[in-house]
Design a protein around this motif. Structure first.
Motif: not given
Length: 490
Positions: A5-10, A12-15, A37-41, A46-47
């Motif tokens: 679930g944590d992986l899916r959430e990560g 999803d945040r990339l989308t 700002d988007s590069v940092r986020a 990804v990290a």
């Protein structure tokens, strides 16, 4: 939430970064279209994902190792796949180096040890206690990374068997050291964490430090070989003290090339400018320097070779109260460190150094302070510089790794504007670049009493204040493990 679930959430945040929703071949173009700002986020997301994937990779590597034990023979998981060892299997599948595959397997084994320990029945009182269990637990919750687990384990090594000390007592000292390294992991580099773990290991086990020094000293060597083109190559294996001396020689000679302090005489400044403009590479300069050094030997004066700063190794020993204790052979039961804290030496080496060069006592409190001179001096004294080097370990700016020799002492209360005092507890080490950056761009460092140094961004910046923590591997000395004798020779 579950692990998947944590992986899916990560993911999803990339989308939210639509620029990355492109073919792999043009991924660099898509990423280049992101705002700062988007590069940092995106990089933060990804990290986080990478850390989660590394956890699973380590856990699976641990399972592979568990199911490929020697007693499984050719029926082991790795062996059935045609691999001789679990390390070979991990290396083949991932494509990493053998050293990296070995690290992954060791971390995985630590995690399986944690799982087995958690599942053991209460009746099994003889189940072995693993000193590194806190590392596995911290990795699973994301407090430390796989690389940090590896360097803490390698830096501390295995607890030794000590006559007169219960095994559980020794293991507990190691566990406390592990917990302290976990606590500082978020604020230092992997290299710094490894140095800290080694310094703690040698401090709590001075007898072992003596043996490790002897092993390194016995391995010293120098040889010359000729390659197929007729060129001669030299190869050194240094003992620890000689390595520090040779490094100090290079540091003293090449300082202007490596961002040394700006405060110098006109003559020194001219010499530094001449060296900075020299067309030779750093490696060529080092070669010519060492060749000349050997050639002139003891005939030359130090200033002829090094200029204003003579090379040498300064040792720092954090001493307990009372008379120094010695073992049955008369050797000091103590360890010494270089002032930057990266190398440790046993009591026998400290004894010899004291005979040759004497000592400069530097008294510090539990937070690494005093040696105050108020407003009598504009610049920090040599004794204060030693205290700052021992306490800070180099430039305290976040993410910076410049050692003390390349740093300048900054008054957090400006000498003129704030009538600042040249006191250790109001001074901090910064490299030349960040010292200038702080004065030119509006950053400010404050400190309440003997608390942490706090770095504040310029007015209008949204960055929150940053707590600065020592980068010295000797920082443990000001916060030793509580509740029990922490030197194993005690």
């Amino acid at each position: 939430m579950t692990f998947l679930g944590d992986l899916r959430e990560g993911v999803d945040r990339l989308t939210q970064f639509s620029e990355l929703d492109c073919e792999v071949g043009v991924l660099a173009t898509g990423a280049g279209a992101l705002s700062d700002d988007s590069v940092r986020a995106a990089f933060g997301v990804v990290a986080d994902l990478a850390r989660e994937v590394q956890k699973l990779e380590a856990v699976l590597a641990g399972v592979i190792a568990q199911r490929s034990r020697r007693d499984t023979g050719h029926a082991g998981l790795a062996q059935v796949g045609g691999f001789r060892t679990p390390v070979q299997m991990v290396q083949e599948i991932t494509g990493v180096s053998r050293a990296e595959a070995t690290r992954v397997v060791k971390v995985g084994q630590a995690l399986t040890d944690v799982a087995r320990s958690a599942d053991r029945p209460a009746s099994e009182s003889e189940w072995p206690v693993h000193w590194h269990e806190p590392l596995g637990a911290a990795l699973l919750v994301g407090t430390v990374t796989r690389a940090q687990v590896d360097v803490i384990r390698r830096g501390l090594g295995e607890p030794p068997a000590i006559d007169g000390r219960a095994e559980g007592d020794v293991v507990e000292v190691w566990r406390v050291a592990v917990v302290q390294r976990i606590d500082e992991a978020a604020t230092c580099t992997v290299e710094d964490l490894f140095a800290s773990a080694r310094a703690v290991r040698d401090a709590i086990d001075p007898i072992g430090a003596e043996a490790r020094w002897a092993d390194h000293y016995e391995a010293r060597s120098f040889r010359i070989r000729i390659d197929g083109d007729g060129r001669r190559h030299g190869h050194f294996v240094f003992d620890d003290l000689a390595a520090e001396f040779w490094q100090s020689v290079l540091d003293a000679a090449l300082r202007p090339r490596r961002g040394g302090p700006r405060f110098m005489t006109d003559e020194e400044r001219a010499t530094a400018r001449e060296l900075a403009d020299d067309p030779r590479t750093n490696e060529q300069l080092a070669y010519d320097l060492l060749t000349d050094l050997v050639r002139v030997g003891a005939v030359a004066e130090a200033k002829d070779v090094f200029g204003a700063r003579q090379a040498g190794v300064r040792l720092v020993s954090i001493r307990d109260e009372g008379e120094p204790r010695r073992d049955l052979f008369g050797r000091l039961l103590a360890v010494a460190h270089t002032d930057h804290g990266d190398a440790t030496f046993p009591g026998s080496v400290l004894d010899r150094t004291i005979c040759e060069t004497g000592i400069v006592p530097v008294t510090v409190d539990a937070s690494g302070n005093p040696l105050d001179v108020g407003r009598e001096h504009r610049l920090f004294t040599p004794a204060q510089r030693i205290a700052l080097a021992t306490r800070d370990g180099g430039c305290l700016w976040p993410g910076r790794d410049r050692p003390p020799v390349y740093c300048e002492a900054h008054h957090i209360d400006h000498w003129e504007a704030d009538e600042g005092r040249t006191d250790v507890d109001r001074g901090i080490l910064l490299c030349m670049y960040h010292h200038l950056h702080l004065h030119l761009t509006g950053w400010k460092i404050t400190r309440e009493g003997k608390g942490r140094f706090i770095l504040h961004p310029p007015s209008g910046e949204q960055t929150p204040p940053i707590e600065l923590r020592s980068k010295s591997p000797l920082r443990w000395a000001f916060d030793p493990p509580p509740g029990r004798p922490w030197r194993l020779a005690a």
